[in-house]
Design an enzyme around this catalytic site. Structure first.
Site, short mmCIF file in Angstrom:
data_model
loop_
_atom_site.label_atom_id
_atom_site.label_comp_id
_atom_site.label_asym_id
_atom_site.label_seq_id
_atom_site.Cartn_x
_atom_site.Cartn_y
_atom_site.Cartn_z
N SER A 166 1.18 -1.21 0.11
CA SER A 166 0.23 0.23 -0.45
C SER A 166 0.66 1.17 0.31
O SER A 166 1.74 1.08 0.12
CB SER A 166 -0.33 -0.18 1.63
OG SER A 166 -1.37 1.43 1.66
N TYR A 196 -2.17 -0.42 10.57
CA TYR A 196 -2.17 -0.26 8.68
C TYR A 196 -0.95 -0.32 8.10
O TYR A 196 -0.53 -1.38 7.22
CB TYR A 196 -3.21 0.00 8.23
CG TYR A 196 -3.49 -0.43 6.97
CD1 TYR A 196 -4.68 -1.33 6.53
CD2 TYR A 196 -3.70 0.41 5.74
CE1 TYR A 196 -4.19 -1.84 5.23
CE2 TYR A 196 -3.31 0.52 4.52
CZ TYR A 196 -4.36 -0.41 3.83
OH TYR A 196 -4.26 -1.13 3.17
#
Length: 254
Positions: free
Chosen positions: A138, A151
């Site tokens: 990501s 995250y």
């Protein structure tokens, strides 16, 4: 080009969004696609759509954080050529307001789950004479994102695992790469907006879209096309790298 005839691929989290798009792209190009998914209904729907087009797929109920379950399914599937580690969960919070349970939950799926699948895949890839591991990282692994502490931590680990695996198995014809998307318009985004911004969804959708310099979110299919290329024989010279697909987010946001 981009033929996956006579090849088997495993896609985790292929029941919706990016995982579904990758599974569809691989299947349409000849792969026998095995979808590992907690959402059995979603996985079954993806499989039904693939089969309706005349291609091959199978769904497997699996929690990627459970190593015993992962090993059993990989052994059942047998020698594979492609592993796409896409399954993951999100969390919103900073370091001081992220509960230990939430930290453990995200790390178990987003990091341990990737490790479990890589560990199970290596023997199967060896039997096939090599192959490709594609990890979904990501932009959170590349830049600072507000309120995405655990995250970002997990995706940073996924990016590091990609480099490590690429180096360790280079001589065994096993490539390992990762993709780092920015915001992608998936059912998760719609659910997030419905839950947190029910009264001004359109406004927030527009704001999130424009956080990418290109002015919109990515479509899942666009991530699927990049994954298709990276997993193909045409990308045989590519390993040990991360590919941002972010509408200019990491380079043009200044």
């Amino acid at each position: 080009m981009f033929s996956f005839e006579h090849k088997k691929a495993i896609v985790t989290g292929g029941g919706s969004g990016i995982g579904k798009a990758i599974a569809m792209a691989l299947a349409k190009n000849g792969a026998m696609v095995h979808i590992l998914e907690m959402d059995v209904a979603g996985a079954s729907q993806t499989v039904d759509e693939i089969k309706a087009l005349g291609f091959k797929a199978e769904a497997h109920a699996c929690n990627v954080a459970d190593q015993v379950a992962v090993n059993a399914i990989f052994e059942q599937i047998g020698n594979i050529h492609v592993l796409v580690n896409n399954a993951g969960i999100a969390h919103i919070g900073k370091a001081d307001n992220t509960a230990e349970d939430d930290f453990d939950r995200v790390m178990n799926v987003n990091v341990k789950g990737v490790y479990n699948c890589i560990k199970a895949a290596i023997p199967q890839l060896r039997q096939s004479g090599g192959g490709v591991i594609l990890n979904m990282a990501s932009i959170a692994a590349l830049v600072g994102l507000a309120d995405r502490f655990v995250y970002s931590t997990a995706k940073g680990a996924v990016k590091a695992m990609t480099m490590s695996v690429a180096k360790d198995y280079l001589k065994e014809n096993i490539r390992c790469v990762s993709i780092s998307p920015a915001r992608v318009h998936t059912p998760f985004v719609d659910g997030f907006l419905e839950k947190n911004y029910a009264d001004n969804k359109a406004e927030m959708f527009d704001k999130l879209s424009k956080s990418q310099p290109i002015g919109r979110m990515a479509k899942p299919e666009e991530i699927g096309y990049l994954a298709l290329y990276l997993c193909s024989d045409e990308a045989s010279f590519i390993t040990g790298v991360d590919y941002p697909i972010d509408g200019g987010f990491t380079t043009l946001n200044n």
